[in-house]
Motif scaffolding. Structure first.
Motif, short mmCIF file in Angstrom:
data_model
loop_
_atom_site.label_atom_id
_atom_site.label_comp_id
_atom_site.label_asym_id
_atom_site.label_seq_id
_atom_site.Cartn_x
_atom_site.Cartn_y
_atom_site.Cartn_z
N VAL A 168 -13.53 1.02 -2.74
CA VAL A 168 -13.43 2.49 -2.87
C VAL A 168 -14.69 3.04 -3.54
N ALA A 169 -15.13 2.40 -4.61
CA ALA A 169 -16.34 2.87 -5.31
C ALA A 169 -17.55 2.77 -4.38
N GLY A 170 -17.67 1.64 -3.68
CA GLY A 170 -18.79 1.45 -2.77
C GLY A 170 -18.78 2.47 -1.65
N TRP A 171 -17.60 2.67 -1.08
CA TRP A 171 -17.50 3.58 0.06
C TRP A 171 -17.77 5.02 -0.36
N GLN A 172 -17.27 5.37 -1.56
CA GLN A 172 -17.44 6.75 -2.01
C GLN A 172 -18.90 7.06 -2.38
N TYR A 173 -19.57 6.08 -3.00
CA TYR A 173 -20.88 6.41 -3.58
C TYR A 173 -22.07 5.62 -3.03
N ALA A 174 -21.83 4.49 -2.35
CA ALA A 174 -22.99 3.64 -2.02
C ALA A 174 -23.40 3.67 -0.56
N THR A 175 -22.64 4.33 0.31
CA THR A 175 -23.04 4.29 1.72
C THR A 175 -24.42 4.94 1.86
N GLY A 176 -25.18 4.49 2.83
CA GLY A 176 -26.55 4.97 2.97
C GLY A 176 -27.44 4.25 1.98
N ASP A 177 -28.16 5.01 1.15
CA ASP A 177 -29.06 4.33 0.21
C ASP A 177 -28.60 4.51 -1.23
#
Lengths: 240, 122
Positions: B52-61
């Protein structure tokens, strides 16, 4: 201590990588498996309806979460742009990826990746403007190509710059740079760089990689002050 | 041979179920947790928090730092998972610390899938 001794004493932390992305499994997973030297690289599906730009990877050290990184940032890390050390362009994502893999031994680093990481260390030395920067070059021709960077690093900062090369250096000297040429021994098979931090332990930074195949290196970069210090001693000893 | 198809009544969510689903899915972290569970029969709360943290904040760069992920984990554990469990969308097994979408009624699961396509699709 030789560079080989220094290399052999590196203990890389037990990291794992989990790549989250919608199917199909991104080719990045294989690249990370092949190139990072991290044994545990896993792929977990996101729903197929998610867009192809929705991927990210999660790095753990043991049970501890280290970072989640967007796949675009990870891909850029594997094929990085090369900048000058004084370039103002700030790329926090790239720097954070470097920090995330601190002291991880990569099995296959190419010259471009090593050059990009070297430039990060040189940029840190440039911003610090004091301390000692040591760099090894496999051949005089490689130093010749990098000479403009070192002319400016030595000329416009108070850095003490030492360069170690396997060959003879029969070109003009570089003002402010101490060149230790015809060093022989192992220098020709390593790519090494060490910055002592200029009195700030948090800025100590180093890179040590051994060429295992033509153009392919095995190695790591580190901010571990002890490891940087060992690397510095190895380079200094090689130049004596 | 006749293939048994669900009757329209089976596929239709009752209004109370839908009220509940829209209420619980109004929060992005709860939706993302459900999207992750669409693909994984069970997943540990820790893994769901990572995703959830990765998907919310890390997609792209983007990059997610440990502190941000920890906050996400705590929010899920103390706020969002209990809401999803109370609504009958998610099951939480305390002993194994795992989550699953098993109790989620089919029409609500379908709604989650459509929301995922709308929110994260290309």
């Amino acid at each position: 201590m030789t560079l080989s001794d220094c290399f052999d004493r590196i203990e890389d932390p037990p990291r794992t990588i989990t790549v989250y992305a919608p199917p199909p499994r991104p080719t990045l997973v294989e690249r990370l498996e092949r190139e990072t030297g991290i044994d545990a690289v896993a792929y977990r599906r996101l729903p197929e309806v998610a867009g192809p730009n929705q991927g990210f990877l999660v790095v753990h050290e043991g049970d501890e979460f280290v970072a989640a990184i967007g796949l675009e940032a990870a891909r850029q890390f594997l094929e990085p742009p090369i900048r000058e050390p004084w370039d103002d362009h700030d790329d926090p994502a790239y720097r954070r990826v470097i920090e995330t893999f601190d002291t991880t031994i990569w099995h296959a680093l190419d010259r471009r990746q090593l050059l990009a990481i070297s430039r990060e260390i040189e940029a840190l030395a440039w911003r610090t403007s004091s301390g000692t920067l040591r760099a090894s070059f496999q051949r005089a021709s490689a130093l010749e190509a990098a000479a403009p960077v070192y002319v400016r690093l030595a000329g416009e900062t108070a850095l003490d710059v030492h360069i170690y090369i396997d060959d003879d250096w029969n070109r003009p000297s570089i003002p402010g740079v101490t060149i230790h040429d015809d060093v022989g021994g192992e220098i020709g098979s390593f790519w090494a760089l060490a910055f002592d931090g200029g009195g700030d332990r948090l800025r100590a930074s180093g890179l040590l990689a051994r060429e295992v195949d033509a153009g392919t290196f095995r190695g790591c970069w580190t901010n571990d002050v002890q490891l940087v210090s060992r690397l510095e001693r190895s380079l200094a000893t090689a130049g004596e | 041979m006749t293939v048994e198809r669900p009757s329209p009544d089976d596929r239709r969510a009752n209004p109370e179920e839908l009220d509940t689903a829209f209420r619980v899915l109004r929060h992005r972290r709860r939706r993302l947790a459900c999207y992750v569970l669409l693909e994984h029969e069970t997943a540990s709360l820790s893994d769901v928090a990572d995703a959830v943290a990765g998907w919310q904040y890390a997609t792209g760069d983007g990059i997610v730092e440990p502190q941000c992920r920890r906050q996400c984990y705590l929010d899920l554990r103390h706020t969002h998972v209990p809401v999803l469990v109370d609504a009958g969308v998610v099951r939480y097994d305390e002993e194994s610390d795992t989550l699953s979408l098993v109790p989620c009624p089919e029409p609500i699961r379908d709604l989650v899938m459509r929301a995922c396509a709308f929110e994260t699709g290309s």
